[in-house]
Design a protein around this motif. Structure first.
Motif, PDB file in Angstrom:
ATOM      1  N   ASP A 176      12.058  48.273  30.025  1.00 54.64           N
ATOM      2  CA  ASP A 176      12.042  46.672  29.764  1.00 54.64           C
ATOM      3  C   ASP A 176      13.534  46.261  29.412  1.00 54.64           C
ATOM      4  O   ASP A 176      13.769  45.084  28.920  1.00 54.64           O
ATOM      5  CB  ASP A 176      11.298  46.498  28.725  1.00 54.64           C
ATOM      6  N   LYS A 177      14.389  47.289  29.591  1.00 55.86           N
ATOM      7  CA  LYS A 177      16.001  46.795  29.239  1.00 55.86           C
ATOM      8  C   LYS A 177      16.433  45.757  30.339  1.00 55.86           C
ATOM      9  O   LYS A 177      15.987  45.751  31.325  1.00 55.86           O
ATOM     10  CB  LYS A 177      17.069  47.965  29.331  1.00 55.86           C
ATOM     11  N   ILE A 178      17.094  44.759  29.825  1.00 50.04           N
ATOM     12  CA  ILE A 178      17.916  43.940  30.825  1.00 50.04           C
ATOM     13  C   ILE A 178      18.989  44.872  31.477  1.00 50.04           C
ATOM     14  O   ILE A 178      19.748  45.392  30.840  1.00 50.04           O
ATOM     15  CB  ILE A 178      18.595  42.866  30.130  1.00 50.04           C
ATOM     16  N   VAL A 179      18.778  44.812  33.066  1.00 48.05           N
ATOM     17  CA  VAL A 179      20.006  45.463  33.868  1.00 48.05           C
ATOM     18  C   VAL A 179      20.524  44.534  34.593  1.00 48.05           C
ATOM     19  O   VAL A 179      19.984  43.692  35.536  1.00 48.05           O
ATOM     20  CB  VAL A 179      19.190  46.493  34.395  1.00 48.05           C
ATOM     21  N   LEU A 180      21.917  44.375  34.416  1.00 45.34           N
ATOM     22  CA  LEU A 180      22.783  43.616  35.494  1.00 45.34           C
ATOM     23  C   LEU A 180      23.692  44.290  36.343  1.00 45.34           C
ATOM     24  O   LEU A 180      24.097  45.258  36.155  1.00 45.34           O
ATOM     25  CB  LEU A 180      23.665  42.454  34.475  1.00 45.34           C
ATOM     26  N   VAL A 181      23.630  43.850  37.474  1.00 47.07           N
ATOM     27  CA  VAL A 181      24.291  44.455  38.829  1.00 47.07           C
ATOM     28  C   VAL A 181      25.510  43.893  39.024  1.00 47.07           C
ATOM     29  O   VAL A 181      25.391  42.543  39.695  1.00 47.07           O
ATOM     30  CB  VAL A 181      23.453  44.771  40.045  1.00 47.07           C
ATOM     31  N   LYS A 182      26.626  44.180  38.934  1.00 44.33           N
ATOM     32  CA  LYS A 182      27.865  43.491  39.464  1.00 44.33           C
ATOM     33  C   LYS A 182      28.224  43.817  40.721  1.00 44.33           C
ATOM     34  O   LYS A 182      27.518  44.714  41.276  1.00 44.33           O
ATOM     35  CB  LYS A 182      29.206  44.187  38.836  1.00 44.33           C
ATOM     36  N   ASN A 183      28.629  42.529  41.681  1.00 44.40           N
ATOM     37  CA  ASN A 183      28.871  42.810  42.974  1.00 44.40           C
ATOM     38  C   ASN A 183      29.836  44.259  43.376  1.00 44.40           C
ATOM     39  O   ASN A 183      30.398  44.463  42.592  1.00 44.40           O
ATOM     40  CB  ASN A 183      29.706  41.607  43.535  1.00 44.40           C
ATOM     41  N   PRO A 184      29.497  44.665  44.615  1.00 43.07           N
ATOM     42  CA  PRO A 184      30.432  45.778  44.918  1.00 43.07           C
ATOM     43  C   PRO A 184      31.899  45.244  45.280  1.00 43.07           C
ATOM     44  O   PRO A 184      32.123  43.998  45.209  1.00 43.07           O
ATOM     45  CB  PRO A 184      29.659  46.297  46.184  1.00 43.07           C
ATOM     46  N   VAL A 185      32.768  46.200  45.198  1.00 41.53           N
ATOM     47  CA  VAL A 185      34.211  45.829  45.162  1.00 41.53           C
ATOM     48  C   VAL A 185      34.383  45.085  46.700  1.00 41.53           C
ATOM     49  O   VAL A 185      35.435  44.202  46.456  1.00 41.53           O
ATOM     50  CB  VAL A 185      35.033  46.937  45.100  1.00 41.53           C
ATOM     51  N   ASN A 186      33.825  45.366  47.745  1.00 39.27           N
ATOM     52  CA  ASN A 186      33.825  44.607  48.844  1.00 39.27           C
ATOM     53  C   ASN A 186      32.855  43.503  49.200  1.00 39.27           C
ATOM     54  O   ASN A 186      31.808  43.688  48.663  1.00 39.27           O
ATOM     55  CB  ASN A 186      33.826  45.650  50.166  1.00 39.27           C
ATOM     56  N   PRO A 187      33.197  42.251  49.778  1.00 39.30           N
ATOM     57  CA  PRO A 187      32.267  41.361  49.845  1.00 39.30           C
ATOM     58  C   PRO A 187      31.059  41.495  50.749  1.00 39.30           C
ATOM     59  O   PRO A 187      30.976  41.134  52.054  1.00 39.30           O
ATOM     60  CB  PRO A 187      33.190  40.475  50.284  1.00 39.30           C
ATOM     61  N   ASP A 188      30.177  42.310  50.478  1.00 39.51           N
ATOM     62  CA  ASP A 188      29.200  42.923  51.503  1.00 39.51           C
ATOM     63  C   ASP A 188      27.547  42.385  50.476  1.00 39.51           C
ATOM     64  O   ASP A 188      27.456  43.087  49.519  1.00 39.51           O
ATOM     65  CB  ASP A 188      29.322  44.250  51.387  1.00 39.51           C
ATOM     66  N   LEU A 189      27.160  41.231  50.852  1.00 44.26           N
ATOM     67  CA  LEU A 189      26.027  40.622  50.173  1.00 44.26           C
ATOM     68  C   LEU A 189      24.643  41.813  50.113  1.00 44.26           C
ATOM     69  O   LEU A 189      24.046  41.957  49.347  1.00 44.26           O
ATOM     70  CB  LEU A 189      25.934  39.173  50.820  1.00 44.26           C
ATOM     71  N   ALA A 190      24.554  42.380  51.571  1.00 43.85           N
ATOM     72  CA  ALA A 190      23.532  43.001  51.637  1.00 43.85           C
ATOM     73  C   ALA A 190      23.590  44.385  50.799  1.00 43.85           C
ATOM     74  O   ALA A 190      22.514  44.741  50.204  1.00 43.85           O
ATOM     75  CB  ALA A 190      23.478  43.812  53.105  1.00 43.85           C
ATOM     76  N   LEU A 191      24.654  44.939  50.576  1.00 36.51           N
ATOM     77  CA  LEU A 191      25.124  45.987  49.670  1.00 36.51           C
ATOM     78  C   LEU A 191      24.528  45.499  48.168  1.00 36.51           C
ATOM     79  O   LEU A 191      24.260  46.455  47.532  1.00 36.51           O
ATOM     80  CB  LEU A 191      26.499  46.542  49.675  1.00 36.51           C
ATOM     81  N   TRP A 192      25.165  44.435  47.591  1.00 41.11           N
ATOM     82  CA  TRP A 192      25.003  43.718  46.487  1.00 41.11           C
ATOM     83  C   TRP A 192      23.201  43.742  46.218  1.00 41.11           C
ATOM     84  O   TRP A 192      22.549  44.204  45.275  1.00 41.11           O
ATOM     85  CB  TRP A 192      25.347  42.463  46.306  1.00 41.11           C
ATOM     86  N   LEU A 204      30.022  33.345  48.745  1.00 42.21           N
ATOM     87  CA  LEU A 204      28.948  34.343  49.130  1.00 42.21           C
ATOM     88  C   LEU A 204      28.394  34.292  47.801  1.00 42.21           C
ATOM     89  O   LEU A 204      27.080  34.838  47.891  1.00 42.21           O
ATOM     90  CB  LEU A 204      29.993  35.789  48.744  1.00 42.21           C
ATOM     91  N   ALA A 205      28.846  33.947  46.589  1.00 40.66           N
ATOM     92  CA  ALA A 205      28.094  33.790  45.264  1.00 40.66           C
ATOM     93  C   ALA A 205      26.926  32.635  45.464  1.00 40.66           C
ATOM     94  O   ALA A 205      25.706  32.836  45.028  1.00 40.66           O
ATOM     95  CB  ALA A 205      28.938  33.532  44.293  1.00 40.66           C
ATOM     96  N   ILE A 206      27.369  31.661  46.128  1.00 41.68           N
ATOM     97  CA  ILE A 206      26.560  30.573  46.495  1.00 41.68           C
ATOM     98  C   ILE A 206      25.428  30.837  47.471  1.00 41.68           C
ATOM     99  O   ILE A 206      24.169  30.560  47.181  1.00 41.68           O
ATOM    100  CB  ILE A 206      27.278  29.326  47.066  1.00 41.68           C
ATOM    101  N   GLU A 207      25.682  31.655  48.542  1.00 34.99           N
ATOM    102  CA  GLU A 207      24.813  32.408  49.344  1.00 34.99           C
ATOM    103  C   GLU A 207      23.650  33.213  48.569  1.00 34.99           C
ATOM    104  O   GLU A 207      22.549  33.234  48.855  1.00 34.99           O
ATOM    105  CB  GLU A 207      25.192  33.058  50.499  1.00 34.99           C
ATOM    106  N   PHE A 208      24.309  34.047  47.689  1.00 30.53           N
ATOM    107  CA  PHE A 208      23.378  34.952  46.863  1.00 30.53           C
ATOM    108  C   PHE A 208      22.147  33.940  45.880  1.00 30.53           C
ATOM    109  O   PHE A 208      21.048  34.377  45.900  1.00 30.53           O
ATOM    110  CB  PHE A 208      24.071  35.524  45.680  1.00 30.53           C
ATOM    111  N   GLN A 209      22.949  32.816  45.553  1.00 26.79           N
ATOM    112  CA  GLN A 209      22.082  31.764  44.666  1.00 26.79           C
ATOM    113  C   GLN A 209      21.052  31.388  45.458  1.00 26.79           C
ATOM    114  O   GLN A 209      19.724  31.180  45.143  1.00 26.79           O
ATOM    115  CB  GLN A 209      22.747  31.039  43.992  1.00 26.79           C
TER     116      GLN A 209
END
Length: 360
Positions: free
Chosen positions: A130-146, A184-189
């Motif tokens: 039940d911990k909160i877990v945040l995931v940083k984007n990968p170093v390369n701009p790959d939305l699918a990987l994120w 890319l962040a907008i696409e994520f949102q």
């Protein structure tokens, strides 16, 4: 990933009157340093105190964190200030130790997100937490990987999820340490509007004097919060000294940042906005038409080169175009970074057209 509305519950439950704020040193260096920063932040709007315990470094020999010892310092932070704590985890052993020391929020760094194997290992270790877990984007701009990394956690039963946008690595010249790639962040949102999205302006900028402006941009783009590295003596920090701000600077920054309204119901505003959007639609249509015409000219150039057996790429001509467009763009208020990115894309499309003609 379905039913993402439940993923924003933890943020909604906090009932914040301001964006979520995560702050603290890049690295926990000493117990004294950690506690001093925490006490200076305890009465501010900071919601989570962060500190790097394990620090993945590009090359060996640099400071790689104090390790598990630092988790005890974070426990003291919670005991003495009442602040919730968070740190980065990069493998199953880190997860186990962080949970044992009652760390409230865990984040997974860009170097880990890039590997599905590491993400699966962490997901297995976090299964059902039940911990909160945040995931940083990968170093390369790959939305699918994120998204893939987040989905692995979700599949493992981790429901208190969120994402951190920390920018993307690049070999190109840029004023940023990591290019924001806001689109890319907008696409994520747009794909997951109910997944909390936090901005890390410290890693995007790499420079403390740029942190405020990038933070404001993130809030203007409706990000849910900020993660900002904070140190009592930034100049002498053991890692990422250039991008950390003092607690006093952070507190002032949080007072100065403006939180925009999600929308406005005033009829005059909406009428003016729709009028301006209509103007943009017209210009966008003209841009597409012009680009189409440009590629038709590129096709003719390709046919001429094919006839005379001339190579597609003409470096001197390309450099001449780029230099002229940078100067022209600057005269019209367009940044060099934007011109470079736009014309590189146009040039690549032009090459593709010419190669198709020559090979056809």
């Amino acid at each position: 990933m379905k039913n993402t509305k439940e993923l924003k519950t933890w943020l909604g439950d906090m009932k914040l009157s301001h964006p979520l704020v995560i702050a603290g040193p890049c690295s926990a260096e000493t117990e004294e340093q950690v506690l001093k920063i925490a006490h200076e932040l305890k009465d501010s709007d900071v919601n989570y105190f962060r500190a790097g315990i394990w620090k993945p470094r590009t090359r060996p020999g640099n400071f790689e964190g104090v390790g598990a010892l630092g988790l005890k310092w974070l426990q003291r932070v919670k005991e003495e200030t009442g602040m919730k704590t968070c740190t980065e985890v990069a493998n199953a052993a880190h997860v186990k130790l962080a949970i044992e020391h009652d760390i409230d929020l865990l984040w997974i760094g860009a170097r880990s997100t890039v590997s599905p194997f590491i993400m699966q290992e962490i997901a297995d270790a976090l299964q059902g937490t039940d911990k909160i877990v945040l995931v940083k984007n990968p170093v390369n701009p790959d939305l699918a990987l994120w998204l893939g990394g987040i989905e692995r956690l979700y599949t493992a039963g981790v429901k208190n999820l969120g994402a951190i946008h920390r920018g993307f690595s690049t070999y190109e010249k840029s004023k940023y340490r990591n290019i924001p790639e806001w689109q890319l962040a907008i696409e994520f949102q747009n794909k997951f509007p109910d997944l909390p999205l936090i901005c890390d302006p410290s890693h995007i900028t790499g420079k403390r004097d740029m942190v405020f402006d990038v933070s404001q941009t993130a809030l203007d783009l409706n990000f849910d919060g900020l993660m900002i590295e904070t140190h009592v003596d930034p100049e002498n920090a053991w890692s990422d000294a250039a991008q950390q701000v003092t607690p006093a600077t952070l507190i002032q920054m949080m007072e100065d940042l403006k939180v925009r309204k999600a929308t406005e119901t005033d009829s005059n505003y909406r009428e003016s906005l729709e009028n301006l959007r209509a103007q943009i639609n017209v210009v966008d249509d003209q841009l597409i038409e012009l680009l189409g015409r440009r590629m038709k000219v590129a096709d003719k150039i390709g046919a001429l080169k094919k006839e005379k057996n001339v190579a597609v790429l003409q470096s001197r001509r390309w450099n001449e175009i780029l230099g002229n467009m940078i100067l022209e763009g600057e005269s019209r208020g367009l940044s060099e970074e934007f011109i470079l990115r736009m014309f590189k894309a146009i040039h690549q499309e032009s090459i593709n057209h010419q190669e198709k003609i020559i090979k056809g």
